[in-house]
Design a protein around this motif. Structure first.
Motif, PDB file in Angstrom:
ATOM      1  N   ARG A 135       0.805  -1.232   0.000  1.00 14.71           N
ATOM      2  CA  ARG A 135       0.000   0.000   0.000  1.00 14.71           C
ATOM      3  C   ARG A 135       0.833   1.274   0.000  1.00 14.71           C
ATOM      4  O   ARG A 135       0.449   2.261  -0.643  1.00 14.71           O
ATOM      5  N   LEU A 136       1.937   1.297   0.722  1.00 17.53           N
ATOM      6  CA  LEU A 136       2.641   2.562   0.906  1.00 17.53           C
ATOM      7  C   LEU A 136       3.350   3.079  -0.338  1.00 17.53           C
ATOM      8  O   LEU A 136       3.386   4.305  -0.554  1.00 17.53           O
ATOM      9  N   LEU A 160       9.210   0.963   8.404  1.00 18.47           N
ATOM     10  CA  LEU A 160       8.595   2.031   7.617  1.00 18.47           C
ATOM     11  C   LEU A 160       9.619   3.031   7.115  1.00 18.47           C
ATOM     12  O   LEU A 160       9.257   4.037   6.498  1.00 18.47           O
ATOM     13  N   SER A 161      10.892   2.757   7.365  1.00 18.51           N
ATOM     14  CA  SER A 161      11.928   3.756   7.110  1.00 18.51           C
ATOM     15  C   SER A 161      11.953   4.231   5.662  1.00 18.51           C
ATOM     16  O   SER A 161      12.270   5.396   5.390  1.00 18.51           O
ATOM     17  N   ASP A 191       9.496   0.589  18.340  1.00 19.67           N
ATOM     18  CA  ASP A 191      10.363   0.635  17.171  1.00 19.67           C
ATOM     19  C   ASP A 191       9.792   1.568  16.102  1.00 19.67           C
ATOM     20  O   ASP A 191      10.540   2.308  15.447  1.00 19.67           O
ATOM     21  N   ILE A 192       8.483   1.547  15.929  1.00 16.59           N
ATOM     22  CA  ILE A 192       7.862   2.486  14.987  1.00 16.59           C
ATOM     23  C   ILE A 192       8.070   3.912  15.482  1.00 16.59           C
ATOM     24  O   ILE A 192       8.355   4.826  14.700  1.00 16.59           O
ATOM     25  N   ARG A 193       7.929   4.109  16.781  1.00 15.31           N
ATOM     26  CA  ARG A 193       8.188   5.425  17.361  1.00 15.31           C
ATOM     27  C   ARG A 193       9.620   5.867  17.064  1.00 15.31           C
ATOM     28  O   ARG A 193       9.860   7.031  16.694  1.00 15.31           O
ATOM     29  N   ARG A 194      10.566   4.964  17.236  1.00 12.43           N
ATOM     30  CA  ARG A 194      11.977   5.288  16.971  1.00 12.43           C
ATOM     31  C   ARG A 194      12.155   5.735  15.520  1.00 12.43           C
ATOM     32  O   ARG A 194      12.861   6.726  15.244  1.00 12.43           O
ATOM     33  N   GLN A 195      11.517   5.028  14.593  1.00 13.07           N
ATOM     34  CA  GLN A 195      11.618   5.378  13.179  1.00 13.07           C
ATOM     35  C   GLN A 195      11.021   6.763  12.909  1.00 13.07           C
ATOM     36  O   GLN A 195      11.552   7.535  12.111  1.00 13.07           O
ATOM     37  N   ALA A 199      12.877  10.254  11.598  1.00 13.78           N
ATOM     38  CA  ALA A 199      12.404  10.994  10.423  1.00 13.78           C
ATOM     39  C   ALA A 199      11.737  12.311  10.803  1.00 13.78           C
ATOM     40  O   ALA A 199      11.290  13.050   9.930  1.00 13.78           O
ATOM     41  N   ASP A 200      11.668  12.589  12.116  1.00 14.44           N
ATOM     42  CA  ASP A 200      11.034  13.796  12.651  1.00 14.44           C
ATOM     43  C   ASP A 200       9.584  13.917  12.200  1.00 14.44           C
ATOM     44  O   ASP A 200       9.124  14.964  11.745  1.00 14.44           O
TER      45      ASP A 200
END
Length: 241
Positions: A135-136, A160-161, A191-195, A199-200
């Motif tokens: 999808r992305l 998601l990087s 981990d998603i939060r970290r990504q 990416a800010d």
């Protein structure tokens, strides 16, 4: 304040995130077939007025759109142009539209859409790496003014990087609800939060789900506490609500 606007009800399941769909679960209590798609009596809700002529939904409200179906569902193709016309008319509202069908985004798209309506946000929903990878890449190429990612129900670790660029305004993560809910691992959330931080991009943890694994232990969380417990985790990034 916010308003729910469900123009049509019912859907058919298309991916793993649909397996324990909360709409199917709720409808089953009333012996209702959720696979039957019907236009609802609330279809014209944003245009309804009070006796004095003012809109029932006042200017400035957030309208959560089509949360008991999918706005881009095939069975709703005949109604979508009219739905877009209503959305266009109420440009004083903000509309949030989540979808698992981003590949059908252009079906019945308004001729004046351009690069998107400024008062409409589209949230592409992904639940696992397979759906993210499908999808992305489509999502990032579409002409949408406000893009969000909903990682819900989160069913596994997500990388998601490659998809987190300046077009994404927020990533929101949530676990699965219901008695048969699959486990959401808190490490996946972090981990998603970290990504997102790398990416800010703003991040929010909006729902724990019914079964949250943390520190090697699985916690069963009642439905009424799943949102508040997620907020209490205190891990949202750059979000002021």
């Amino acid at each position: 304040m916010s308003v729910s606007w469900n123009l049509w009800h019912g859907c058919h399941k298309i991916s793993e995130g649909c397996r324990h769909c909360y709409v199917y679960r709720q409808d089953s209590r009333y012996d209702k077939d959720s696979s039957v798609v019907t236009r609802t009596a609330a279809f014209d809700l944003p245009l309804r007025c009070k006796r004095n002529g003012d809109f029932r939904i006042p200017s400035g409200e957030m309208v959560y759109t089509c949360f008991t179906s999918d706005f881009f569902l095939e069975e709703a193709d005949e109604w979508r142009a009219e739905a877009w016309a209503i959305i266009r008319e109420r440009c004083d509202l903000s509309f949030l539209i989540p979808t698992k069908r981003i590949d059908r985004f252009r079906v019945s798209l308004p001729s004046d859409w351009g690069d998107g309506y400024d008062h409409v946000a589209i949230a592409c929903t992904v639940e696992n790496q397979d759906r993210a990878n499908y999808r992305l890449p489509l999502f990032r190429l579409l002409p949408i003014r406000h893009k969000l990612l909903f990682c819900a129900p989160l069913l596994g670790a997500l990388d998601l990087s490659g998809y987190l660029d300046d077009d994404i305004e927020e990533v929101s993560v949530g676990g699965e609800s219901g008695m048969d809910a699959r486990v959401c691992d808190y490490d996946w959330v972090l981990d998603i939060r970290r990504q997102c931080i790398a990416a800010d991009i703003p991040f929010s943890f909006h729902q724990t789900g019914a079964r949250l694994r943390k520190g090697g232990k699985v916690y069963r969380i009642r439905r009424e506490f799943q949102h508040s417990q997620a907020r209490r985790a205190g891990i949202n990034y750059k979000i002021d609500r």
